[in-house]
Motif scaffolding. Sequence first.
Motif, PDB file in Angstrom:
ATOM      1  N   LYS A 216       0.831  -1.203   0.000  1.00  0.00           N
ATOM      2  CA  LYS A 216       0.000   0.000   0.000  1.00  0.00           C
ATOM      3  C   LYS A 216       0.868   1.255   0.000  1.00  0.00           C
ATOM      4  O   LYS A 216       0.620   2.197  -0.764  1.00  0.00           O
ATOM      5  N   ARG A 225      -3.235   3.282  -6.571  1.00  0.00           N
ATOM      6  CA  ARG A 225      -4.149   2.780  -5.542  1.00  0.00           C
ATOM      7  C   ARG A 225      -4.066   1.261  -5.502  1.00  0.00           C
ATOM      8  O   ARG A 225      -3.650   0.625  -6.478  1.00  0.00           O
ATOM      9  N   TRP A 227      -6.147  -2.472  -3.885  1.00  0.00           N
ATOM     10  CA  TRP A 227      -7.431  -2.971  -3.394  1.00  0.00           C
ATOM     11  C   TRP A 227      -7.356  -4.486  -3.164  1.00  0.00           C
ATOM     12  O   TRP A 227      -6.431  -5.159  -3.622  1.00  0.00           O
ATOM     13  N   ARG A 229     -10.343  -7.872  -2.965  1.00  0.00           N
ATOM     14  CA  ARG A 229     -11.748  -8.254  -3.111  1.00  0.00           C
ATOM     15  C   ARG A 229     -11.869  -9.774  -3.033  1.00  0.00           C
ATOM     16  O   ARG A 229     -10.919 -10.509  -3.320  1.00  0.00           O
TER      17      ARG A 229
END
Length: 251
Positions: A216, A225, A227, A229
Amino acid sequence: RALEREREANSALRRSEAELAAAGRAKDEFLGLVSHELKTPITTIYGDAVILERRSDGLDPAVRDSLVVDIRAESERLHSLIDDLLVLARGQQSEVEREPVMVRRLVDQVVQRERRSSGRLIEVEDAETDVTVEALPGYVEQVLRNLLSNAVKYSGPGSPVTIGIRSDPEAVAVEVRDRGIGFADDEIEQLFTPFYRSDRAAAVSSGVGIGLVVCKRVIEAHGGRIWARQRKRGGAAVGFELPRATVPHEP
């Protein structure tokens, strides 16, 4: 009024003492985890090296090869952990110097090394071959190593790992996907906090809980960015996006 100020000062002092105590406990926990994670590969490397040194002539070739593979794998594990610790030690980086980097070429290099060290099936799909980002290659490689290592570590030996590469006019996205243990919806934000490890992750493998934190920091320092999921039929997908290079890269 003087009494009120004294109470406020005492309250602030107690808060400071509590914060210092909590920081001390966190430091001790961190040092304990890091010490364990550093000692484990060092112990394996040292033990295998001693065997090779003392019994090399009498060892079966298959055993000798296995020891060499263990030494290489543990050395790579140690190298990755030290890289992660160095990023954390530098603190939050607001900006890094960047250069044009061909994404597919970098992904292929990291995938080949992970295939050799883990023996796992890793496929690159949805991939454009000529997309270029503005990045520091060593840092992006570190992120890819972390994401691939997690995907391999937390999925079954016969389970495939895939990497998708997609782009638009502004950015390039890279996503590592597995069919492993995954995570719950309420864990997603915690995944990127220091030292967080879920019970099921801890049951599968040891770790410090800094890999995704490092990812990060690196990606955000590049203006990108990151992420995570859940996948619909089980497993996890963790990806990042970086700005496209404004000047085409010459191979």
